[in-house]
Write a protein that holds these residues in place. Structure first.
Motif, PDB file in Angstrom:
ATOM      1  N   GLU A 195       0.630  -1.286  -0.055  1.00  0.00           N
ATOM      2  CA  GLU A 195       0.285   0.339  -0.394  1.00  0.00           C
ATOM      3  C   GLU A 195       0.785   1.581   0.550  1.00  0.00           C
ATOM      4  OE1 GLU A 195      -2.381  -0.505   3.301  1.00  0.00           O
ATOM      5  OE2 GLU A 195      -3.727  -1.973   2.710  1.00  0.00           O
ATOM      6  N   VAL A 196       1.863   1.217  -1.080  1.00  0.00           N
ATOM      7  CA  VAL A 196       2.818   2.632  -0.893  1.00  0.00           C
ATOM      8  C   VAL A 196       2.761   2.853  -2.552  1.00  0.00           C
ATOM      9  CG1 VAL A 196       3.644   1.490   1.359  1.00  0.00           C
ATOM     10  CG2 VAL A 196       4.793   1.201  -0.966  1.00  0.00           C
ATOM     11  N   SER A 197       3.584   3.703  -3.455  1.00  0.00           N
ATOM     12  CA  SER A 197       3.497   3.904  -4.368  1.00  0.00           C
ATOM     13  C   SER A 197       4.484   3.241  -4.490  1.00  0.00           C
ATOM     14  CB  SER A 197       4.247   5.260  -4.637  1.00  0.00           C
ATOM     15  OG  SER A 197       5.243   5.583  -4.619  1.00  0.00           O
ATOM     16  N   GLU A 198       5.003   3.227  -6.409  1.00  0.00           N
ATOM     17  CA  GLU A 198       6.521   1.994  -6.915  1.00  0.00           C
ATOM     18  C   GLU A 198       7.207   3.025  -6.281  1.00  0.00           C
ATOM     19  OE1 GLU A 198       6.935  -0.439 -10.577  1.00  0.00           O
ATOM     20  OE2 GLU A 198       5.465   0.497 -10.916  1.00  0.00           O
ATOM     21  N   GLY A 199       7.591   4.444  -6.249  1.00  0.00           N
ATOM     22  CA  GLY A 199       8.045   4.685  -6.568  1.00  0.00           C
ATOM     23  C   GLY A 199       9.473   5.293  -5.070  1.00  0.00           C
ATOM     24  N   LEU A 200       8.096   5.276  -4.505  1.00  0.00           N
ATOM     25  CA  LEU A 200       9.021   4.833  -2.619  1.00  0.00           C
ATOM     26  C   LEU A 200       9.046   3.136  -3.282  1.00  0.00           C
ATOM     27  CD1 LEU A 200       9.022   6.243  -0.108  1.00  0.00           C
ATOM     28  CD2 LEU A 200       6.652   4.369   0.420  1.00  0.00           C
ATOM     29  N   ILE A 201       9.746   2.324  -3.524  1.00  0.00           N
ATOM     30  CA  ILE A 201      10.392   0.995  -3.411  1.00  0.00           C
ATOM     31  C   ILE A 201      11.889   1.643  -3.920  1.00  0.00           C
ATOM     32  CG2 ILE A 201      10.900  -0.614  -3.771  1.00  0.00           C
ATOM     33  CD1 ILE A 201       8.296  -1.757  -4.187  1.00  0.00           C
ATOM     34  N   PHE A 202      11.480   2.035  -5.217  1.00  0.00           N
ATOM     35  CA  PHE A 202      12.525   2.740  -5.793  1.00  0.00           C
ATOM     36  C   PHE A 202      14.119   3.717  -4.652  1.00  0.00           C
ATOM     37  CE2 PHE A 202      10.082   1.407  -9.918  1.00  0.00           C
ATOM     38  CZ  PHE A 202      10.199   1.047 -10.089  1.00  0.00           C
ATOM     39  N   ARG A 203      13.159   4.795  -4.263  1.00  0.00           N
ATOM     40  CA  ARG A 203      13.871   5.688  -3.649  1.00  0.00           C
ATOM     41  C   ARG A 203      14.337   4.674  -2.408  1.00  0.00           C
ATOM     42  NH1 ARG A 203      11.191  10.065   0.206  1.00  0.00           N
ATOM     43  NH2 ARG A 203       9.032   9.449  -0.552  1.00  0.00           N
ATOM     44  N   HIS A 204      13.625   3.773  -2.089  1.00  0.00           N
ATOM     45  CA  HIS A 204      14.699   3.346  -0.201  1.00  0.00           C
ATOM     46  C   HIS A 204      15.192   2.351  -0.463  1.00  0.00           C
ATOM     47  CE1 HIS A 204      12.103   5.486   2.573  1.00  0.00           C
ATOM     48  NE2 HIS A 204      11.048   5.372   2.273  1.00  0.00           N
ATOM     49  N   PHE A 205      15.049   1.075  -2.189  1.00  0.00           N
ATOM     50  CA  PHE A 205      15.795   0.284  -2.321  1.00  0.00           C
ATOM     51  C   PHE A 205      16.340   0.158  -3.432  1.00  0.00           C
ATOM     52  CE2 PHE A 205      12.401  -0.743   0.980  1.00  0.00           C
ATOM     53  CZ  PHE A 205      13.079  -0.925   1.647  1.00  0.00           C
ATOM     54  N   GLY A 206      16.174   1.373  -4.325  1.00  0.00           N
ATOM     55  CA  GLY A 206      16.583   1.357  -5.889  1.00  0.00           C
ATOM     56  C   GLY A 206      15.679   0.506  -7.433  1.00  0.00           C
ATOM     57  N   ASN A 207      15.871  -0.460  -6.959  1.00  0.00           N
ATOM     58  CA  ASN A 207      15.261  -1.274  -8.103  1.00  0.00           C
ATOM     59  C   ASN A 207      15.011  -2.338  -7.508  1.00  0.00           C
ATOM     60  OD1 ASN A 207      17.212  -2.991  -7.434  1.00  0.00           O
ATOM     61  ND2 ASN A 207      18.502  -2.646  -8.975  1.00  0.00           N
ATOM     62  N   LYS A 208      14.262  -3.828  -7.762  1.00  0.00           N
ATOM     63  CA  LYS A 208      13.811  -4.967  -7.377  1.00  0.00           C
ATOM     64  C   LYS A 208      14.686  -5.239  -6.735  1.00  0.00           C
ATOM     65  CE  LYS A 208      12.210  -8.666  -9.667  1.00  0.00           C
ATOM     66  NZ  LYS A 208      11.445  -9.807 -10.227  1.00  0.00           N
ATOM     67  N   GLU A 209      16.091  -5.545  -7.295  1.00  0.00           N
ATOM     68  CA  GLU A 209      17.593  -6.331  -6.421  1.00  0.00           C
ATOM     69  C   GLU A 209      17.924  -5.493  -5.380  1.00  0.00           C
ATOM     70  OE1 GLU A 209      20.767  -8.879  -5.956  1.00  0.00           O
ATOM     71  OE2 GLU A 209      19.248  -8.533  -8.287  1.00  0.00           O
TER      72      GLU A 209
END
Length: 175
Positions: free
Chosen positions: A34-48
């Motif tokens: 329940e977050v934006s996909e952009g937040l994932i990229f901001r915190h973790f860079g990418n799926k890896e």
């Protein structure tokens, strides 16, 4: 770690286990967390980066599990605590789920991460040496392998007698 980062990691861990790492998109993780996909990229860079954070979390939890063993000085207690370690993790449902997911990721991606057990392996070798076992390195390796197998059996086989097997190992090693 923020609450949102924790939600992302928990969602990713669950999805990687349910659908596999390769089949899980960051958009699915974002939706589950329940977050934006952009937040994932901001915190973790990418799926890896997300995967690496989950692996790091597993390494941190393994370090916590091993801490009491590594600091123990009595060789029999070292072996006993190592054998009993799986009992500690098998009492808590959240812990069982966490380790099940870690194992599943390990198998899917063919990543063992033997560096996680190096310190405890050295302590076991020292314990078996002090107890005058003929091949302390092989005994330590055997015990590490047995415990890995026990964890796998416990996770996958509902009827597995974990407590009985632990007691058998403690008797075998006279601890």
């Amino acid at each position: 770690m923020t609450e949102k980062q924790e939600k992302i990691l928990n969602a990713a861990l669950a999805l990687f286990a349910e659908e596999g790492y390769r089949s899980t998109s960051t958009s699915k993780v974002a939706k589950r967390a329940e977050v934006s996909e952009g937040l994932i990229f901001r915190h973790f860079g990418n799926k890896e980066g997300l995967l690496q954070a989950i692996i790091q979390l597993g390494e941190e939890q393994a370090s916590v599990l091993f801490a009491d063993i590594i600091t123990e000085t009595d060789p029999r207690e070292v072996i006993k605590k190592f054998i009993e370690m799986i009992s500690k993790t098998s009492q808590d449902e959240e812990s069982i789920v966490f380790w099940k997911l870690q194992f599943k990721i390990k198998w899917e991606l063919e990543m063992y991460g033997e560096h996680k057990t190096e310190a405890v392996e050295q302590v076991l070798i020292k314990a078996f040496t002090e107890l005058r076992y003929l091949q302390p390195e092989k005994e330590a390796n055997l015990l590490l392998t047995l415990m890995d197998g026990l964890a796998t059996r416990f996770i996958l086989q509902k009827s597995f007698d974990l407590d009985g097997t632990i007691e058998f190992l403690k008797q075998k090693y006279k601890v």
